[in-house]
Design a protein around this motif. Structure first.
Motif, PDB file in Angstrom:
ATOM      1  N   ASP A 173       0.877  -1.178  -0.028  1.00 31.60           N
ATOM      2  CA  ASP A 173       0.048  -0.097  -0.122  1.00 31.60           C
ATOM      3  C   ASP A 173       0.841   1.110   0.135  1.00 31.60           C
ATOM      4  O   ASP A 173       0.345   2.299  -0.598  1.00 31.60           O
ATOM      5  CB  ASP A 173      -0.878  -0.015   1.190  1.00 31.60           C
ATOM      6  N   ARG A 174       1.975   1.221   0.611  1.00 33.19           N
ATOM      7  CA  ARG A 174       2.983   2.413   0.676  1.00 33.19           C
ATOM      8  C   ARG A 174       3.631   2.660  -0.588  1.00 33.19           C
ATOM      9  O   ARG A 174       3.554   3.892  -0.998  1.00 33.19           O
ATOM     10  CB  ARG A 174       3.777   2.175   1.918  1.00 33.19           C
ATOM     11  N   VAL A 175       3.859   1.484  -1.290  1.00 37.38           N
ATOM     12  CA  VAL A 175       4.687   1.697  -2.651  1.00 37.38           C
ATOM     13  C   VAL A 175       3.443   2.087  -3.657  1.00 37.38           C
ATOM     14  O   VAL A 175       3.688   3.003  -4.221  1.00 37.38           O
ATOM     15  CB  VAL A 175       5.264   0.627  -3.104  1.00 37.38           C
ATOM     16  N   GLN A 176       2.281   1.594  -3.732  1.00 35.88           N
ATOM     17  CA  GLN A 176       1.269   1.992  -4.555  1.00 35.88           C
ATOM     18  C   GLN A 176       0.673   3.350  -4.075  1.00 35.88           C
ATOM     19  O   GLN A 176       0.547   3.892  -5.415  1.00 35.88           O
ATOM     20  CB  GLN A 176       0.205   0.829  -4.501  1.00 35.88           C
ATOM     21  N   GLY A 177       0.804   3.701  -3.121  1.00 33.17           N
ATOM     22  CA  GLY A 177       0.140   5.009  -2.706  1.00 33.17           C
ATOM     23  C   GLY A 177       1.075   6.296  -3.230  1.00 33.17           C
ATOM     24  O   GLY A 177       0.706   6.949  -3.614  1.00 33.17           O
ATOM     25  N   LEU A 178       2.464   5.633  -3.065  1.00 36.71           N
ATOM     26  CA  LEU A 178       3.222   6.822  -3.458  1.00 36.71           C
ATOM     27  C   LEU A 178       3.198   6.988  -5.028  1.00 36.71           C
ATOM     28  O   LEU A 178       3.598   8.185  -5.474  1.00 36.71           O
ATOM     29  CB  LEU A 178       4.770   6.464  -3.017  1.00 36.71           C
ATOM     30  N   LEU A 179       3.252   5.786  -5.771  1.00 32.04           N
ATOM     31  CA  LEU A 179       3.034   5.881  -7.293  1.00 32.04           C
ATOM     32  C   LEU A 179       1.884   6.475  -7.772  1.00 32.04           C
ATOM     33  O   LEU A 179       2.031   7.417  -8.748  1.00 32.04           O
ATOM     34  CB  LEU A 179       3.415   4.655  -7.962  1.00 32.04           C
ATOM     35  N   GLY A 188      -3.622  14.755  -4.626  1.00 30.47           N
ATOM     36  CA  GLY A 188      -2.357  13.977  -5.201  1.00 30.47           C
ATOM     37  C   GLY A 188      -1.324  15.023  -5.452  1.00 30.47           C
ATOM     38  O   GLY A 188       0.068  14.387  -5.411  1.00 30.47           O
ATOM     39  N   ILE A 189      -1.485  16.092  -5.697  1.00 33.77           N
ATOM     40  CA  ILE A 189      -0.513  17.224  -6.153  1.00 33.77           C
ATOM     41  C   ILE A 189       0.502  17.409  -5.009  1.00 33.77           C
ATOM     42  O   ILE A 189       1.597  17.716  -5.077  1.00 33.77           O
ATOM     43  CB  ILE A 189      -0.913  18.317  -6.853  1.00 33.77           C
ATOM     44  N   LEU A 190       0.082  17.192  -3.623  1.00 30.20           N
ATOM     45  CA  LEU A 190       0.555  17.249  -2.653  1.00 30.20           C
ATOM     46  C   LEU A 190       1.413  16.176  -2.387  1.00 30.20           C
ATOM     47  O   LEU A 190       0.957  15.325  -1.151  1.00 30.20           O
ATOM     48  CB  LEU A 190      -0.054  17.731  -1.424  1.00 30.20           C
ATOM     49  N   LYS A 191       2.051  15.614  -3.049  1.00 26.34           N
ATOM     50  CA  LYS A 191       2.756  14.164  -3.045  1.00 26.34           C
ATOM     51  C   LYS A 191       3.332  13.865  -1.510  1.00 26.34           C
ATOM     52  O   LYS A 191       3.244  12.913  -0.982  1.00 26.34           O
ATOM     53  CB  LYS A 191       3.846  14.144  -3.968  1.00 26.34           C
ATOM     54  N   PRO A 192       4.277  14.930  -0.892  1.00 20.49           N
ATOM     55  CA  PRO A 192       4.804  14.701   0.520  1.00 20.49           C
ATOM     56  C   PRO A 192       3.616  14.187   1.430  1.00 20.49           C
ATOM     57  O   PRO A 192       3.585  13.447   2.227  1.00 20.49           O
ATOM     58  CB  PRO A 192       5.340  15.881   0.766  1.00 20.49           C
ATOM     59  N   LEU A 193       2.469  14.909   1.210  1.00 24.62           N
ATOM     60  CA  LEU A 193       1.201  14.575   2.283  1.00 24.62           C
ATOM     61  C   LEU A 193       0.799  13.418   2.028  1.00 24.62           C
ATOM     62  O   LEU A 193       0.603  12.614   2.940  1.00 24.62           O
ATOM     63  CB  LEU A 193       0.347  15.656   2.294  1.00 24.62           C
ATOM     64  N   CYS A 194       0.485  12.975   0.723  1.00 23.45           N
ATOM     65  CA  CYS A 194      -0.094  11.658   0.444  1.00 23.45           C
ATOM     66  C   CYS A 194       1.143  10.654   0.873  1.00 23.45           C
ATOM     67  O   CYS A 194       0.477   9.438   1.398  1.00 23.45           O
ATOM     68  CB  CYS A 194      -0.379  11.433  -1.001  1.00 23.45           C
ATOM     69  N   ALA A 195       2.144  10.697   0.640  1.00 21.88           N
ATOM     70  CA  ALA A 195       3.179   9.702   1.107  1.00 21.88           C
ATOM     71  C   ALA A 195       3.142   9.528   2.627  1.00 21.88           C
ATOM     72  O   ALA A 195       3.056   8.475   3.186  1.00 21.88           O
ATOM     73  CB  ALA A 195       4.455  10.152   0.562  1.00 21.88           C
ATOM     74  N   ALA A 196       3.054  10.819   3.346  1.00 23.03           N
ATOM     75  CA  ALA A 196       2.782  10.572   4.894  1.00 23.03           C
ATOM     76  C   ALA A 196       1.631   9.834   5.361  1.00 23.03           C
ATOM     77  O   ALA A 196       1.728   8.870   6.080  1.00 23.03           O
ATOM     78  CB  ALA A 196       2.877  11.900   5.394  1.00 23.03           C
ATOM     79  N   TRP A 197       0.539  10.117   4.699  1.00 23.17           N
ATOM     80  CA  TRP A 197      -0.651   9.387   4.955  1.00 23.17           C
ATOM     81  C   TRP A 197      -0.522   7.843   4.446  1.00 23.17           C
ATOM     82  O   TRP A 197      -0.977   6.905   5.813  1.00 23.17           O
ATOM     83  CB  TRP A 197      -1.888   9.951   3.897  1.00 23.17           C
ATOM     84  N   TYR A 198       0.113   7.281   3.478  1.00 17.51           N
ATOM     85  CA  TYR A 198       0.294   5.957   3.333  1.00 17.51           C
ATOM     86  C   TYR A 198       1.266   5.284   4.006  1.00 17.51           C
ATOM     87  O   TYR A 198       1.224   4.119   4.314  1.00 17.51           O
ATOM     88  CB  TYR A 198       0.536   5.660   1.731  1.00 17.51           C
ATOM     89  N   ALA A 199       1.899   6.166   4.669  1.00 16.01           N
ATOM     90  CA  ALA A 199       3.075   5.452   5.638  1.00 16.01           C
ATOM     91  C   ALA A 199       2.713   5.636   6.906  1.00 16.01           C
ATOM     92  O   ALA A 199       3.430   5.424   7.891  1.00 16.01           O
ATOM     93  CB  ALA A 199       4.423   6.228   5.148  1.00 16.01           C
ATOM     94  N   SER A 200       1.730   6.311   7.357  1.00 15.64           N
ATOM     95  CA  SER A 200       1.292   6.759   8.659  1.00 15.64           C
ATOM     96  C   SER A 200       0.825   5.378   9.549  1.00 15.64           C
ATOM     97  O   SER A 200       0.550   4.493   9.004  1.00 15.64           O
ATOM     98  CB  SER A 200       0.250   7.414   8.559  1.00 15.64           C
TER      99      SER A 200
END
Length: 361
Positions: A173-179, A188-200
């Motif tokens: 889920d973390r890799v898929q979410g990041l991609l 999704g344009i806020l990539k760091p925020l989305c990455a933080a959510w998937y890694a939370s």
């Protein structure tokens, strides 16, 4: 409206405080669970990115004890072992891993044939990531195998039950979410925020709670799809190994929750009942695991490369499992090695006979 606008900054502030507190609380729960189950604040050991297998262990290939070479190619046999943390056994001394026990046992016999075993086990790997890792080693590793061994079951069952997809694996889920999140959602344009959510930790805790509380339907179409694709994957590994002149063996690993031992030593049974956690809590976790495990066992039963080790440790005289009921003690891994050594020797002799026959032709 003006009053609402005046209160909006404070509401946003409290929302952020609530989110931070929730993440901190989730971090605490996840960390405690990791310490209880794995005796470590982090799940698994340090990993590094790998373009083939997604990730590998930072400390490289785990060494194998008891290996030997004969000095002549015709008398050397090479076995590659793949699996998850039960194969790697990196929390134990490397001489207590399954490949080390196997190598020591094989090389204890009189020559001239000698055996070299490589431990390619990686924590949290299942059949998807192992297949990718096998591809990497066939391309890059300098020593070719005579026999490829997969030791699977626990991680495959766990990740399907967790993600409810045939393609589940560690970190999916973390890799898929990041991609995908960059174009998938308006934020999704806020990539760091989305990455933080998937890694939370909050998201991880919610997923594990759903896994623990949601029963899996044994007749679900997604489970049938998963089983079909997994069998195809192992068939592919069998053909790929054969293309390189090697044989393939798949062992369905023994786990405490899957055993049906009617004659287990009473003292061992009592000791393991005291040690293994969650025997009465979260029954859906065990039920979901067993549904997938049993379905895999049934679907693979007629494959010539498949061996079920479900009850391989029933004759044990010492506890074979650690607190989670999946990872094995030193005695458990040694017991597995004793069971599989005759099967490995038999398969290696078959490979050797085929090679000699080809040479004569």
């Amino acid at each position: 409206m003006k009053r609402l606008l005046r209160r909006l900054p404070r509401m946003l502030l409290w929302l952020l405080v609530f989110a931070a507190c929730l993440e901190i609380a989730s971090f605490g729960v996840i960390t405690v669970l990791n310490i209880v189950l794995y005796d470590n604040a982090r799940e698994g050991t340090k990993a590094v990115y790998d373009p083939y297998a997604l990730f590998l262990q930072a400390n490289g290939i785990w060494p194998t004890m008891g290996i030997a070479t004969s000095g002549s190619i015709e008398n050397d046999r090479v076995v590659w072992f793949f699996g998850g943390s039960t194969m790697r056994a990196s929390t134990a001394p490397f001489d207590k891993s399954i490949p080390s026990f196997v190598a020591s046992e094989l090389n204890a016999a009189p020559g001239p044939v000698r055996y070299n075993c490589f431990n390619f086990g990686i924590n949290s790997f299942n059949s998807i990531l192992e297949t990718k890792y096998l591809q990497k080693q066939l391309i890059e590793f300098p020593v070719r195998p005579n026999l490829v061994v997969f030791y699977d079951g626990a991680n495959d069952a766990n990740y399907f039950a967790l993600y409810k997809t045939p393609y589940g694996h560690e970190g999916m889920d973390r890799v898929q979410g990041l991609l995908e999140s960059y174009f998938k959602t308006p934020v999704g344009i806020l990539k760091p925020l989305c990455a933080a959510w998937y890694a939370s930790f909050t998201r991880e805790l919610l997923a594990k709670a759903a896994y623990a509380l949601t029963p899996l339907d044994p007749d679900a179409r997604i489970l049938r799809d998963y089983i079909e694709l997994t069998v195809k994957r192992y068939d592919h590994v069998d053909r790929m190994a054969a293309a390189y002149g090697a044989s393939f063996l798949l062992f369905l690993q023994p786990v405490y929750w899957a055993e049906t031992c009617g004659d287990l030593d009473p003292a061992v049974r009592l000791d393991e009942e005291r040690t293994i956690l969650g025997r009465r809590a979260f029954p859906h976790v065990r039920q979901n695991f067993m549904i997938v495990y049993a379905a895999l066992e049934q679907a693979l039963a007629d494959r010539p490369y498949f061996v079920s080790l479900r009850n391989a440790l029933c004759s044990r005289t010492a506890p074979a499992y650690t607190a989670d009921g999946v990872h094995q003690t030193d005695a458990g891994r040694e017991g597995v090695a004793r069971v599989i050594v005759p099967l490995l020797r038999q398969r290696l002799e078959r490979v050797s006979s085929k090679a000699e026959e080809l040479c004569r032709k």
